[in-house]
Design a protein around this motif. Structure first.
Motif, PDB file in Angstrom:
ATOM      1  N   VAL A  59       8.269  -8.611   8.287  1.00 51.33           N
ATOM      2  CA  VAL A  59       7.550  -7.430   7.809  1.00 51.33           C
ATOM      3  C   VAL A  59       8.237  -6.988   6.524  1.00 51.33           C
ATOM      4  O   VAL A  59       9.420  -6.643   6.533  1.00 51.33           O
ATOM      5  CB  VAL A  59       7.573  -6.295   8.860  1.00 51.33           C
ATOM      6  CG1 VAL A  59       6.895  -5.047   8.318  1.00 51.33           C
ATOM      7  CG2 VAL A  59       6.937  -6.755  10.160  1.00 51.33           C
ATOM      8  N   LYS A  60       7.506  -7.032   5.428  1.00 52.20           N
ATOM      9  CA  LYS A  60       8.035  -6.606   4.136  1.00 52.20           C
ATOM     10  C   LYS A  60       7.422  -5.246   3.821  1.00 52.20           C
ATOM     11  O   LYS A  60       6.213  -5.060   3.964  1.00 52.20           O
ATOM     12  CB  LYS A  60       7.697  -7.607   3.033  1.00 52.20           C
ATOM     13  CG  LYS A  60       8.360  -8.967   3.259  1.00 52.20           C
ATOM     14  CD  LYS A  60       8.004  -9.981   2.206  1.00 52.20           C
ATOM     15  CE  LYS A  60       8.636  -9.724   0.886  1.00 52.20           C
ATOM     16  NZ  LYS A  60      10.074  -9.879   0.794  1.00 52.20           N
ATOM     17  N   TRP A  61       8.253  -4.309   3.362  1.00 51.25           N
ATOM     18  CA  TRP A  61       7.817  -2.927   3.181  1.00 51.25           C
ATOM     19  C   TRP A  61       8.247  -2.403   1.813  1.00 51.25           C
ATOM     20  O   TRP A  61       9.418  -2.464   1.454  1.00 51.25           O
ATOM     21  CB  TRP A  61       8.421  -2.071   4.287  1.00 51.25           C
ATOM     22  CG  TRP A  61       8.286  -0.598   4.132  1.00 51.25           C
ATOM     23  CD1 TRP A  61       9.303   0.304   3.991  1.00 51.25           C
ATOM     24  CD2 TRP A  61       7.083   0.165   4.140  1.00 51.25           C
ATOM     25  NE1 TRP A  61       8.813   1.572   3.912  1.00 51.25           N
ATOM     26  CE2 TRP A  61       7.436   1.519   4.000  1.00 51.25           C
ATOM     27  CE3 TRP A  61       5.733  -0.155   4.243  1.00 51.25           C
ATOM     28  CZ2 TRP A  61       6.497   2.546   3.969  1.00 51.25           C
ATOM     29  CZ3 TRP A  61       4.793   0.858   4.214  1.00 51.25           C
ATOM     30  CH2 TRP A  61       5.183   2.182   4.081  1.00 51.25           C
ATOM     31  N   CYS A  62       7.281  -1.916   1.063  1.00 53.07           N
ATOM     32  CA  CYS A  62       7.535  -1.261  -0.224  1.00 53.07           C
ATOM     33  C   CYS A  62       6.918   0.133  -0.142  1.00 53.07           C
ATOM     34  O   CYS A  62       5.697   0.288  -0.249  1.00 53.07           O
ATOM     35  CB  CYS A  62       6.915  -2.060  -1.367  1.00 53.07           C
ATOM     36  SG  CYS A  62       7.174  -1.313  -2.984  1.00 53.07           S
ATOM     37  N   PRO A  63       7.736   1.164   0.068  1.00 55.93           N
ATOM     38  CA  PRO A  63       7.195   2.508   0.274  1.00 55.93           C
ATOM     39  C   PRO A  63       6.610   3.153  -0.980  1.00 55.93           C
ATOM     40  O   PRO A  63       5.864   4.123  -0.888  1.00 55.93           O
ATOM     41  CB  PRO A  63       8.396   3.299   0.787  1.00 55.93           C
ATOM     42  CG  PRO A  63       9.578   2.573   0.264  1.00 55.93           C
ATOM     43  CD  PRO A  63       9.184   1.121   0.203  1.00 55.93           C
ATOM     44  N   SER A  64       6.943   2.616  -2.133  1.00 58.04           N
ATOM     45  CA  SER A  64       6.466   3.216  -3.384  1.00 58.04           C
ATOM     46  C   SER A  64       5.959   2.125  -4.322  1.00 58.04           C
ATOM     47  O   SER A  64       6.543   1.852  -5.360  1.00 58.04           O
ATOM     48  CB  SER A  64       7.610   4.013  -4.028  1.00 58.04           C
ATOM     49  OG  SER A  64       7.136   4.717  -5.142  1.00 58.04           O
ATOM     50  N   TRP A  65       4.832   1.520  -3.961  1.00 55.23           N
ATOM     51  CA  TRP A  65       4.312   0.374  -4.687  1.00 55.23           C
ATOM     52  C   TRP A  65       3.916   0.720  -6.118  1.00 55.23           C
ATOM     53  O   TRP A  65       4.046  -0.091  -7.021  1.00 55.23           O
ATOM     54  CB  TRP A  65       3.122  -0.212  -3.926  1.00 55.23           C
ATOM     55  CG  TRP A  65       2.713  -1.554  -4.414  1.00 55.23           C
ATOM     56  CD1 TRP A  65       3.328  -2.749  -4.146  1.00 55.23           C
ATOM     57  CD2 TRP A  65       1.618  -1.866  -5.264  1.00 55.23           C
ATOM     58  NE1 TRP A  65       2.677  -3.778  -4.762  1.00 55.23           N
ATOM     59  CE2 TRP A  65       1.606  -3.261  -5.465  1.00 55.23           C
ATOM     60  CE3 TRP A  65       0.628  -1.095  -5.872  1.00 55.23           C
ATOM     61  CZ2 TRP A  65       0.656  -3.898  -6.242  1.00 55.23           C
ATOM     62  CZ3 TRP A  65      -0.322  -1.733  -6.648  1.00 55.23           C
ATOM     63  CH2 TRP A  65      -0.296  -3.123  -6.829  1.00 55.23           C
ATOM     64  N   LEU A  66       3.460   1.945  -6.353  1.00 61.46           N
ATOM     65  CA  LEU A  66       3.082   2.379  -7.701  1.00 61.46           C
ATOM     66  C   LEU A  66       4.261   2.920  -8.496  1.00 61.46           C
ATOM     67  O   LEU A  66       4.118   3.261  -9.662  1.00 61.46           O
ATOM     68  CB  LEU A  66       1.988   3.452  -7.634  1.00 61.46           C
ATOM     69  CG  LEU A  66       0.642   2.988  -7.097  1.00 61.46           C
ATOM     70  CD1 LEU A  66      -0.301   4.170  -6.966  1.00 61.46           C
ATOM     71  CD2 LEU A  66       0.043   1.918  -7.981  1.00 61.46           C
ATOM     72  N   GLY A  67       5.419   3.004  -7.872  1.00 64.32           N
ATOM     73  CA  GLY A  67       6.610   3.525  -8.530  1.00 64.32           C
ATOM     74  C   GLY A  67       6.860   4.971  -8.149  1.00 64.32           C
ATOM     75  O   GLY A  67       5.967   5.686  -7.707  1.00 64.32           O
ATOM     76  N   GLU A  68       8.080   5.381  -8.308  1.00 64.28           N
ATOM     77  CA  GLU A  68       8.505   6.732  -7.915  1.00 64.28           C
ATOM     78  C   GLU A  68       7.822   7.829  -8.736  1.00 64.28           C
ATOM     79  O   GLU A  68       7.643   8.934  -8.271  1.00 64.28           O
ATOM     80  CB  GLU A  68      10.031   6.871  -8.049  1.00 64.28           C
ATOM     81  CG  GLU A  68      10.804   6.039  -7.051  1.00 64.28           C
ATOM     82  CD  GLU A  68      10.650   6.529  -5.630  1.00 64.28           C
ATOM     83  OE1 GLU A  68      10.429   7.725  -5.404  1.00 64.28           O
ATOM     84  OE2 GLU A  68      10.754   5.680  -4.722  1.00 64.28           O
ATOM     85  N   ARG A  69       7.445   7.528  -9.945  1.00 68.39           N
ATOM     86  CA  ARG A  69       6.868   8.561 -10.820  1.00 68.39           C
ATOM     87  C   ARG A  69       5.397   8.811 -10.561  1.00 68.39           C
ATOM     88  O   ARG A  69       4.826   9.753 -11.086  1.00 68.39           O
ATOM     89  CB  ARG A  69       7.092   8.179 -12.279  1.00 68.39           C
ATOM     90  CG  ARG A  69       8.562   8.195 -12.622  1.00 68.39           C
ATOM     91  CD  ARG A  69       8.780   8.023 -14.084  1.00 68.39           C
ATOM     92  NE  ARG A  69      10.206   8.174 -14.352  1.00 68.39           N
ATOM     93  CZ  ARG A  69      10.822   7.600 -15.328  1.00 68.39           C
ATOM     94  NH1 ARG A  69      10.173   6.825 -16.174  1.00 68.39           N
ATOM     95  NH2 ARG A  69      12.109   7.793 -15.507  1.00 68.39           N
TER      96      ARG A  69
END
Length: 101
Positions: free
Chosen positions: A20-30
Motif C-alpha cells: 500500500v503506497k500512500w501520498c497524503p498530499s498529491w497536489l503538494g502542501e501549498r
C-alpha cells in the motif's frame, strides 16, 4: 512533505501480500485542496475485490483516509467491504474448486 512523497506499507489481506503506497498530499502542501493518492499492489498481481489486475490507483481526500485510521486501515476496510460482493464471493468459490479441464 512535498508532492509525490509516498510511504510504503506492507500488509497481508486474506493471505495475499499487499503493498500500500500512500501520498497524503498529491497536489503538494501549498494546494488548498488536499487530494491524496493511494496505490495498492497485490503480490503476483493477484485479483482483489477492488481490482481484477492486482493494481489499484485511487485519488481521495486525505481526511476520508485519516478518519478510518490511515491508509492501512482504510485499505483493509475497503477490501473487506468489497469482498462481501456477490462477484467476489463467486471468484473465491471458483478459485477454490479444482477443475478437471
Amino acid at each position: 512533505m512535498s508532492a509525490f512523497d509516498y510511504t510504503d506499507h506492507h500488509i497481508d489481506w486474506e493471505g495475499i501480500p499487499l503493498l500500500v503506497k500512500w501520498c497524503p498530499s498529491w497536489l503538494g502542501e501549498r494546494s488548498s485542496h488536499q487530494i491524496a493518492h493511494l496505490e495498492i499492489y497485490s503480490a503476483d498481481r493477484q485479483p482483489l475485490p477492488i481490482t481484477e489486475t492486482g493494481y489499484r490507483s485511487h485519488f481521495i481526500d486525505k481526511e476520508s483516509v485519516e478518519a478510518l485510521g490511515g491508509p492501512v486501515a482504510f485499505t483493509r476496510a475497503w477490501l473487506d467491504e468489497e469482498a462481501a460482493s456477490p462477484a467476489w464471493q463467486k471468484h473465491v468459490s471458483t478459485s477454490r474448486q479444482l477443475s478437471l479441464f
